[in-house]
Design an enzyme around this catalytic site. Sequence first.
Site, PDB file in Angstrom:
ATOM      1  N   HIS A  63      11.621   0.162  13.808  1.00 19.99           N
ATOM      2  CA  HIS A  63      10.966  -0.672  13.031  1.00 19.99           C
ATOM      3  C   HIS A  63       9.403  -0.444  13.090  1.00 19.99           C
ATOM      4  O   HIS A  63       8.705  -0.864  12.142  1.00 19.99           O
ATOM      5  CB  HIS A  63      11.287  -2.252  13.222  1.00 19.99           C
ATOM      6  CG  HIS A  63      12.807  -2.499  13.384  1.00 19.99           C
ATOM      7  ND1 HIS A  63      13.388  -2.484  12.117  1.00 19.99           N
ATOM      8  CD2 HIS A  63      13.620  -2.892  14.317  1.00 19.99           C
ATOM      9  CE1 HIS A  63      15.011  -2.658  12.497  1.00 19.99           C
ATOM     10  NE2 HIS A  63      14.822  -2.890  13.877  1.00 19.99           N
ATOM     11  N   HIS A  93       2.133  -2.716  19.385  1.00 22.20           N
ATOM     12  CA  HIS A  93       2.792  -2.358  18.284  1.00 22.20           C
ATOM     13  C   HIS A  93       1.983  -3.042  17.061  1.00 22.20           C
ATOM     14  O   HIS A  93       1.423  -3.667  17.123  1.00 22.20           O
ATOM     15  CB  HIS A  93       4.387  -2.752  18.087  1.00 22.20           C
ATOM     16  CG  HIS A  93       4.533  -4.061  18.016  1.00 22.20           C
ATOM     17  ND1 HIS A  93       4.755  -4.962  19.309  1.00 22.20           N
ATOM     18  CD2 HIS A  93       4.556  -4.926  17.060  1.00 22.20           C
ATOM     19  CE1 HIS A  93       4.737  -6.370  18.749  1.00 22.20           C
ATOM     20  NE2 HIS A  93       4.707  -6.618  17.551  1.00 22.20           N
ATOM     21  N   HIS A  95       2.285  -3.829  12.681  1.00 21.96           N
ATOM     22  CA  HIS A  95       2.995  -4.353  11.294  1.00 21.96           C
ATOM     23  C   HIS A  95       2.155  -3.683  10.276  1.00 21.96           C
ATOM     24  O   HIS A  95       0.988  -3.796  10.204  1.00 21.96           O
ATOM     25  CB  HIS A  95       3.197  -5.624  11.110  1.00 21.96           C
ATOM     26  CG  HIS A  95       3.983  -6.281  12.315  1.00 21.96           C
ATOM     27  ND1 HIS A  95       5.454  -6.419  12.312  1.00 21.96           N
ATOM     28  CD2 HIS A  95       3.790  -6.578  13.624  1.00 21.96           C
ATOM     29  CE1 HIS A  95       5.905  -6.850  13.458  1.00 21.96           C
ATOM     30  NE2 HIS A  95       4.752  -6.880  14.335  1.00 21.96           N
ATOM     31  N   GLU A 105       0.780  -9.547   9.089  1.00 21.39           N
ATOM     32  CA  GLU A 105       2.125 -10.453   9.030  1.00 21.39           C
ATOM     33  C   GLU A 105       1.055 -12.093   8.963  1.00 21.39           C
ATOM     34  O   GLU A 105       1.554 -12.815   8.116  1.00 21.39           O
ATOM     35  CB  GLU A 105       2.498 -10.645  10.440  1.00 21.39           C
ATOM     36  CG  GLU A 105       3.379  -9.323  10.327  1.00 21.39           C
ATOM     37  CD  GLU A 105       4.782  -9.518  11.424  1.00 21.39           C
ATOM     38  OE1 GLU A 105       4.606  -9.878  12.703  1.00 21.39           O
ATOM     39  OE2 GLU A 105       5.903  -9.359  10.779  1.00 21.39           O
ATOM     40  N   HIS A 118      -0.275  -6.074  17.380  1.00 16.45           N
ATOM     41  CA  HIS A 118       0.354  -7.240  18.472  1.00 16.45           C
ATOM     42  C   HIS A 118       0.358  -6.604  19.609  1.00 16.45           C
ATOM     43  O   HIS A 118       1.069  -5.585  19.944  1.00 16.45           O
ATOM     44  CB  HIS A 118       1.648  -7.732  17.951  1.00 16.45           C
ATOM     45  CG  HIS A 118       1.653  -8.467  16.828  1.00 16.45           C
ATOM     46  ND1 HIS A 118       2.747  -8.617  15.961  1.00 16.45           N
ATOM     47  CD2 HIS A 118       0.746  -8.972  16.091  1.00 16.45           C
ATOM     48  CE1 HIS A 118       2.490  -9.241  14.888  1.00 16.45           C
ATOM     49  NE2 HIS A 118       1.093  -9.704  14.894  1.00 16.45           N
ATOM     50  N   THR A 198       8.096 -12.534  15.725  1.00 15.59           N
ATOM     51  CA  THR A 198       7.942 -12.334  14.260  1.00 15.59           C
ATOM     52  C   THR A 198       9.137 -11.335  13.805  1.00 15.59           C
ATOM     53  O   THR A 198       9.501 -10.996  12.661  1.00 15.59           O
ATOM     54  CB  THR A 198       6.731 -11.657  13.335  1.00 15.59           C
ATOM     55  OG1 THR A 198       6.594 -10.301  14.102  1.00 15.59           O
ATOM     56  CG2 THR A 198       5.526 -12.720  13.806  1.00 15.59           C
TER      57      THR A 198
HETATM   58  C1  LIG Z   1       8.246  -3.507  18.268  1.00  9.78           C
HETATM   59  C2  LIG Z   1       8.672  -4.835  18.542  1.00  9.78           C
HETATM   60  N1  LIG Z   1       9.252  -5.361  19.819  1.00  9.78           N
HETATM   61  C3  LIG Z   1       9.778  -6.566  19.924  1.00  9.78           C
HETATM   62  C4  LIG Z   1      10.390  -6.287  21.235  1.00  9.78           C
HETATM   63  N2  LIG Z   1      10.450  -7.618  22.082  1.00  9.78           N
HETATM   64  C5  LIG Z   1      11.400  -8.607  21.254  1.00  9.78           C
HETATM   65  C6  LIG Z   1      12.711  -8.692  21.983  1.00  9.78           C
HETATM   66  O1  LIG Z   1      12.666  -9.216  23.158  1.00  9.78           O
HETATM   67  C7  LIG Z   1      13.769  -9.964  23.583  1.00  9.78           C
HETATM   68  C8  LIG Z   1      13.788 -10.315  25.103  1.00  9.78           C
HETATM   69  S1  LIG Z   1       8.894  -8.493  22.441  1.00  9.78           S
HETATM   70  O2  LIG Z   1       9.226  -9.762  22.688  1.00  9.78           O
HETATM   71  O3  LIG Z   1       8.386  -7.514  23.020  1.00  9.78           O
HETATM   72  C9  LIG Z   1       8.207  -8.273  20.773  1.00  9.78           C
HETATM   73  S2  LIG Z   1       6.976  -9.541  20.522  1.00  9.78           S
HETATM   74  C10 LIG Z   1       7.036  -9.027  18.782  1.00  9.78           C
HETATM   75  S3  LIG Z   1       5.842  -9.765  17.761  1.00  9.78           S
HETATM   76  N3  LIG Z   1       6.096  -8.887  16.373  1.00  9.78           N
HETATM   77  O4  LIG Z   1       6.285 -10.978  17.489  1.00  9.78           O
HETATM   78  O5  LIG Z   1       4.500  -9.667  18.464  1.00  9.78           O
HETATM   79  C11 LIG Z   1       7.898  -8.029  18.576  1.00  9.78           C
HETATM   80  C12 LIG Z   1       8.584  -7.644  19.664  1.00  9.78           C
HETATM   81 ZN   LIG Z   2       4.803  -7.493  16.359  1.00 10.21          ZN
END
Ligand SMILES: CCN[C@H]1CN(CCOCC)S(=O)(=O)c2sc(S(N)(=O)=O)cc21
Ligand SMILES: [Zn+2]
Length: 262
Positions: A63, A93, A95, A105, A118, A198
């Site tokens: 994604h 990462h 968006h 976002e 982020h 998100t």
């Molecule tokens: C590329 C997105 N990766 C995900 C991977 N994880 C989520 C899954 O974990 C579950 C234990 S994460 O908690 O590292 C996380 S935070 C964000 S955001 N957009 O809210 O900053 C996305 C993601």
């Molecule tokens: Zn993010």
Amino acid sequence: MDNWGYADHNGPKVWHELFPLANGERQSPIDIVTKAAIYDPSLPPINVDYDPSSVKLIMNSGHTFTVEFDDGEDKSVIRGGPLHGSYRLQQFHFHWGPCDDYGAEHKVDGRDYPAELHIVHWNAEKFSSFVEAAQNPDGLAVLGIFLKVRNLIRIHLLSICLIFLLYQDGKQSSFTNFDPSCLLPDCKEFWTYPGSLTIPPLLESVIWILLKEPIAVSSRQLSQFRSLFSTTETDESKPCCMEKNHRPVQPLKGRKVRASFL
Ligand SMILES: CCN[C@H]1CN(CCOCC)S(=O)(=O)c2sc(S(N)(=O)=O)cc21
Ligand SMILES: [Zn+2]
């Protein structure tokens, strides 16, 4: 809905079918209404202390693309702001949207930025693993930085790695000696509020710290983001590009946004 994505059939409008938290009380992102933000002079400054040697790899996570760090010890941490204690750097990462007019976002007074960075951290002082931290209201801290388009001539290191990733057969490549604080703006003034991931599973475990000052990227760098292959929008036999991966803003539901500045 066997997997989630950002297309009409599996995007944010239908995430609630598999992830009921989508309609929760502290969902992200939100629109930051600056006049409603409460100046909190007791908020200490944000302090990041990142060790460049803790970077591990860059990967296409289907994604977005993610740069991951060794979070087995307190090598790279964030402190201060709304946080109690230090939070360990786990990954960062981006968006973005289908064009340079929108794709971030969070919004500020309804304004769209073209993309958002982020930087994800977890509370290793209180929890024994990232997964455990992600289940708790003060488990994660995400530093959000807006991106604005300025046509730059310098090719950013990340672009070089992205180009490398784009043409790599596999979905990841090793990545060494990178300090993400080089991606931060000079001004560290911020807004902060309690929110969520998100993306599914949309866990309500994030303390959001959004920097007021955006960083600059070129339109070409954003078009490189969009040319990454995504395997979630269609079946594996016809991979298409990641043209967008941003969730619309969510209701505030009584939450207060605090500002570190007047
Ligand atoms: C590329 C997105 N990766 C995900 C991977 N994880 C989520 C899954 O974990 C579950 C234990 S994460 O908690 O590292 C996380 S935070 C964000 S955001 N957009 O809210 O900053 C996305 C993601
Ligand atoms: Zn993010």
